[in-house]
Motif scaffolding. Structure first.
Motif, PDB file in Angstrom:
ATOM      1  N   ASP A 129      -0.942  -0.726  -1.903  1.00 16.06           N
ATOM      2  CA  ASP A 129       0.448  -0.734  -1.472  1.00 16.06           C
ATOM      3  C   ASP A 129       0.978   0.705  -1.519  1.00 16.06           C
ATOM      4  OD1 ASP A 129       3.184  -0.983  -1.084  1.00 16.06           O
ATOM      5  OD2 ASP A 129       3.418  -2.626  -2.520  1.00 16.06           O
ATOM      6  N   PRO A 130       1.250   1.311  -0.353  1.00 19.81           N
ATOM      7  CA  PRO A 130       1.750   2.687  -0.325  1.00 19.81           C
ATOM      8  C   PRO A 130       3.104   2.860  -1.016  1.00 19.81           C
ATOM      9  CG  PRO A 130       1.003   2.028   1.856  1.00 19.81           C
ATOM     10  CD  PRO A 130       1.030   0.790   1.004  1.00 19.81           C
ATOM     11  N   GLU A 131       3.833   1.769  -1.193  1.00 19.34           N
ATOM     12  CA  GLU A 131       5.140   1.853  -1.839  1.00 19.34           C
ATOM     13  C   GLU A 131       5.035   1.863  -3.365  1.00 19.34           C
ATOM     14  OE1 GLU A 131       7.859  -1.051  -0.247  1.00 19.34           O
ATOM     15  OE2 GLU A 131       7.113  -0.710   1.782  1.00 19.34           O
ATOM     16  N   ASN A 132       3.917   1.403  -3.921  1.00 18.90           N
ATOM     17  CA  ASN A 132       3.736   1.332  -5.369  1.00 18.90           C
ATOM     18  C   ASN A 132       2.703   2.320  -5.909  1.00 18.90           C
ATOM     19  OD1 ASN A 132       5.602  -0.727  -5.658  1.00 18.90           O
ATOM     20  ND2 ASN A 132       4.081  -2.329  -5.424  1.00 18.90           N
ATOM     21  N   LYS A 166      -7.422  10.108   2.071  1.00 19.56           N
ATOM     22  CA  LYS A 166      -8.166   9.903   3.315  1.00 19.56           C
ATOM     23  C   LYS A 166      -8.562   8.436   3.452  1.00 19.56           C
ATOM     24  CE  LYS A 166     -10.211  14.485   3.170  1.00 19.56           C
ATOM     25  NZ  LYS A 166     -11.460  15.247   3.053  1.00 19.56           N
ATOM     26  N   PHE A 167      -8.305   7.892   4.656  1.00 16.61           N
ATOM     27  CA  PHE A 167      -8.668   6.523   4.970  1.00 16.61           C
ATOM     28  C   PHE A 167      -9.258   6.510   6.375  1.00 16.61           C
ATOM     29  CE2 PHE A 167      -5.016   6.403   2.123  1.00 16.61           C
ATOM     30  CZ  PHE A 167      -5.433   5.505   1.159  1.00 16.61           C
ATOM     31  N   SER A 168     -10.198   5.617   6.622  1.00 11.50           N
ATOM     32  CA  SER A 168     -10.709   5.467   7.984  1.00 11.50           C
ATOM     33  C   SER A 168      -9.720   4.625   8.774  1.00 11.50           C
ATOM     34  CB  SER A 168     -12.079   4.782   7.970  1.00 11.50           C
ATOM     35  OG  SER A 168     -11.945   3.438   7.572  1.00 11.50           O
ATOM     36  N   LEU A 193      -3.947  -0.910   3.833  1.00 11.66           N
ATOM     37  CA  LEU A 193      -2.668  -0.322   3.445  1.00 11.66           C
ATOM     38  C   LEU A 193      -1.491  -1.161   3.933  1.00 11.66           C
ATOM     39  CD1 LEU A 193      -3.406   3.415   4.307  1.00 11.66           C
ATOM     40  CD2 LEU A 193      -3.424   2.345   2.050  1.00 11.66           C
ATOM     41  N   LEU A 194      -1.782  -2.075   4.845  1.00 17.62           N
ATOM     42  CA  LEU A 194      -0.720  -2.883   5.442  1.00 17.62           C
ATOM     43  C   LEU A 194      -0.798  -4.357   5.055  1.00 17.62           C
ATOM     44  CD1 LEU A 194      -0.986  -1.317   9.023  1.00 17.62           C
ATOM     45  CD2 LEU A 194       0.677  -0.768   7.247  1.00 17.62           C
ATOM     46  N   SER A 195      -1.723  -4.725   4.205  1.00 21.56           N
ATOM     47  CA  SER A 195      -1.967  -6.137   3.907  1.00 21.56           C
ATOM     48  C   SER A 195      -0.751  -6.850   3.334  1.00 21.56           C
ATOM     49  CB  SER A 195      -3.167  -6.301   2.972  1.00 21.56           C
ATOM     50  OG  SER A 195      -2.952  -5.598   1.768  1.00 21.56           O
ATOM     51  N   LYS A 196       0.081  -6.155   2.599  1.00 19.21           N
ATOM     52  CA  LYS A 196       1.256  -6.803   2.002  1.00 19.21           C
ATOM     53  C   LYS A 196       2.267  -7.271   3.049  1.00 19.21           C
ATOM     54  CE  LYS A 196       4.974  -3.852   0.695  1.00 19.21           C
ATOM     55  NZ  LYS A 196       5.689  -3.282  -0.444  1.00 19.21           N
TER      56      LYS A 196
END
Length: 109
Positions: free
Chosen positions: A80-83, A90-92, A99-102
């Motif tokens: 979670d990019p917010e937490n 780096k991510f593919s 990163l968007l699963s939530k």
């Protein structure tokens, strides 16, 4: 339980399922081809760490500092990019769903 003063590890082809790195300071940590399923990284400092070819299914990242970490070849993570702090990490492009699963959105392609 350990004192984390000057602690350093390197993991290659390890099964670290259900391990806990809770609040550890592990800057520039190397995880290569590891099974990190359901591993707890809560509040850990993993700045500049590399997760090369690692399976992170169910791993917990909460309040974790992942700045400059490399997840480019890691799979099955949910962060979670917010937490968590992910600046310059780096991510593919295929891993962006982690990163968007939530947000419970569907991605195609």
């Amino acid at each position: 339980e350990c004192i984390d003063l000057g602690i350093s590890f390197s993991f290659m082809d390890c099964n670290l399922q259900h391990a806990s790195f809770y609040k550890l300071k592990l800057k520039h940590q190397q995880f290569n081809q590891c099974h990190l399923k359901e591993t707890d990284f809560t509040a850990a400092q993993l700045i500049g760490s590399i997760f090369e070819g690692c399976d992170l299914a169910g791993a917990v990242f909460d309040g974790t500092n992942l700045e400059k970490a490399d997840f480019a070849t890691a799979v099955n993570y949910s962060i979670d990019p917010e937490n968590n702090r992910i600046k310059k990490a780096k991510f593919s492009s295929s891993g962006l769903a982690g990163l968007l699963s939530k947000y419970d959105i569907e991605m195609e392609g």
